[in-house]
Design a protein around this motif. Structure first.
Motif, short mmCIF file in Angstrom:
data_model
loop_
_atom_site.label_atom_id
_atom_site.label_comp_id
_atom_site.label_asym_id
_atom_site.label_seq_id
_atom_site.Cartn_x
_atom_site.Cartn_y
_atom_site.Cartn_z
N LYS A 33 0.81 -1.22 0.00
CA LYS A 33 0.00 0.00 0.00
C LYS A 33 0.85 1.27 0.00
O LYS A 33 0.41 2.32 -0.46
N ALA A 34 2.07 1.19 0.54
CA ALA A 34 2.90 2.39 0.65
C ALA A 34 4.34 1.98 0.94
O ALA A 34 4.63 0.84 1.32
N ILE A 35 5.24 2.93 0.76
CA ILE A 35 6.64 2.79 1.14
C ILE A 35 6.93 3.80 2.24
O ILE A 35 6.61 5.00 2.10
N LEU A 36 7.50 3.34 3.34
CA LEU A 36 7.86 4.19 4.47
C LEU A 36 9.38 4.17 4.62
O LEU A 36 9.96 3.23 5.15
N CYS A 37 10.02 5.21 4.11
CA CYS A 37 11.49 5.29 4.18
C CYS A 37 11.89 6.15 5.38
O CYS A 37 11.09 6.90 5.92
N VAL A 38 13.16 6.03 5.77
CA VAL A 38 13.66 6.73 6.96
C VAL A 38 14.92 7.50 6.59
O VAL A 38 15.82 6.96 5.95
N HIS A 39 14.99 8.76 7.01
CA HIS A 39 16.23 9.53 6.92
C HIS A 39 16.99 9.27 8.22
O HIS A 39 16.94 10.07 9.17
N GLN A 40 17.71 8.15 8.26
CA GLN A 40 18.27 7.65 9.52
C GLN A 40 19.35 8.56 10.07
O GLN A 40 20.29 8.94 9.37
N HIS B 227 5.19 1.88 -9.65
CA HIS B 227 4.17 0.97 -9.14
C HIS B 227 2.95 1.72 -8.55
O HIS B 227 2.08 1.08 -7.95
N GLY B 228 2.92 3.02 -8.69
CA GLY B 228 1.80 3.79 -8.19
C GLY B 228 1.66 3.77 -6.69
O GLY B 228 0.54 3.78 -6.16
N LEU B 229 2.79 3.79 -5.98
CA LEU B 229 2.77 3.71 -4.53
C LEU B 229 3.13 5.06 -3.90
O LEU B 229 4.08 5.71 -4.33
N PRO B 230 2.42 5.48 -2.86
CA PRO B 230 2.80 6.70 -2.13
C PRO B 230 4.02 6.45 -1.25
O PRO B 230 4.28 5.32 -0.84
#
Length: 382
Positions: free
Chosen positions: A125-132, A149-152
């Motif tokens: 449903k989504a991608i949750l990335c981190v600015h570590q 892929h049309g993902l937020p």
């Protein structure tokens, strides 16, 4: 013999300006969801270059609202990293969804964008990335996969206030937002603080409207509108919302902290550069890599120990000499709620937790204090 000192891991830069600012809401009697919150939101949006900013109680609640507004729910999957504070994974579970972990790039401790494609399923449903630790992740690569892929994309920017990324040939603040939504933390360990608190930035006006609705119990009329009205207003609660509000006392402090932010980042970047220089001569040590398209705020500075050194022994040796350290960033998949039969294939994430230590860094830190930290590290590891 070197004189023993006491050096903490971090220390917030906060003082009389913040104490005086907190008097404004206290003396006005308007302590929450008032003019200070509105002003802080406007000023933070202007600083990052985002169209909208919504203040909330902390970064965890910010991330929770971000996923809710994107429609993440039961049966969905969110691609993220295990190598982050457990809140990053927890917010996915709050939505009754499943976090799908990908490994990190060991040079930056950030999401390895090359692994995202293989993790995508029909349930993603989504991608949750981190600015570590404040170091910007490879948003260009992550967004390329997401767009295909049309993902937020949600940016966990908890540590990244003041960090920058080169975007279309210009330096822009993390949080503009380059993804769909970015979420910040103002915990005392972060670059600026309101005691606790968070901020959500987005360029989508509908997302912003929903954040404001959900943070305050789904109430149809906000406090400022109701209090300034010359007619009686009966509010409605058409959706189930949350008590995720920031207080005006926090926001007043945050406004002063935001004024300090450029100077704080400058001081942290000076110290980060010095660490790179001072540690360069220690054999077998690895330091974080700042890509040419990134400017980190050095919210934290980590160093990877040589293989023959024991992490706990080194940390205890530093503590015995008055220097606080922390182990590498945790991995959620090693904690009980996320363990599974067969385990996970996340070797770089595990290596970063087991081999890295985080060294003291705060804007008030002197060169002499930093020299002492490096001298003690060299002594312990000799």
């Amino acid at each position: 013999m070197t004189e023993r000192r006491s050096i903490p891991l971090t220390r917030p830069l906060i003082g009389e300006a913040e104490a005086e600012a907190s008097r404004r809401p206290i003396m006005s009697g308007w302590l929450t969801q008032g003019p200070e919150v509105a002003a802080f939101e406007q000023e933070f949006a202007a600083y990052t270059g985002a169209a909208h900013a919504t203040a909330v109680s902390n970064c965890t609640t910010a991330l929770h609202l971000a996923l809710l507004v994107l429609g993440v729910g039961s049966g969905d999957e969110v691609i993220t990293v295990s190598h982050s504070y457990v809140a990053t994974a927890n917010v996915v579970r709050y939505c009754n969804a499943t976090p799908v972990f990908v490994d990190i790039d060991p040079a930056t401790s950030n999401m390895d964008a090359s692994q995202i494609e293989a993790a995508i399923t029909p349930r993603t449903k989504a991608i949750l990335c981190v600015h570590q630790m404040g170091l910007p992740c490879d948003l260009a690569a992550i967004l390329a996969v997401a767009k295909a892929h049309g993902l937020p994309v949600v940016e966990d920017a908890a540590c990244a206030s003041g960090s920058e990324i080169s975007w279309n040939g210009q330096w822009e603040k993390v949080g503009k937002a380059h993804g769909d939504i970015a979420c910040f933390s103002f915990h005392p360990r972060k670059v600026i603080t309101t005691g606790d608190g968070g901020m959500i930035t987005t360029n989508n006006p509908d997302y912003d409207r929903q954040f404001r609705l959900l943070r305050q119990h789904g109430m149809s009329v906000n406090d400022r509108v109701r209090h300034s009205a010359n007619q009686v207003i009966f509010e409605e609660h058409a959706v189930i919302g949350y008590n995720y509000r920031m207080t005006d006392v926090q926001a007043a402090i945050g406004r002063e902290q935001l004024k300090r932010l450029p100077g704080i980042v400058e001081a942290r970047r000076h110290l980060g550069s010095r660490y790179v220089q001072l540690l360069a001569d220690l054999p077998g040590f690895t330091m974080p890599h700042e890509p040419e398209w990134a400017r980190t705020n050095w919210q934290s500075f980590w160093v990877r120990l040589p293989e023959h050194l024991d992490q706990r022994t080194v940390m205890q040796g530093m503590l015995d000499r008055g220097v606080a350290t922390r182990r590498g960033i945790m991995n959620a998949h090693r904690e009980v709620p996320y363990q599974r039969e067969g385990g996970y294939n996340l070797p770089e994430s595990e290596r970063a937790q087991d081999r890295n230590i985080i060294l003291p860094l705060y804007p008030q830190m002197t060169d002499e204090e930093q020299d002492y930290v490096v001298a003690m590290l060299s002594e312990v590891c000799a």
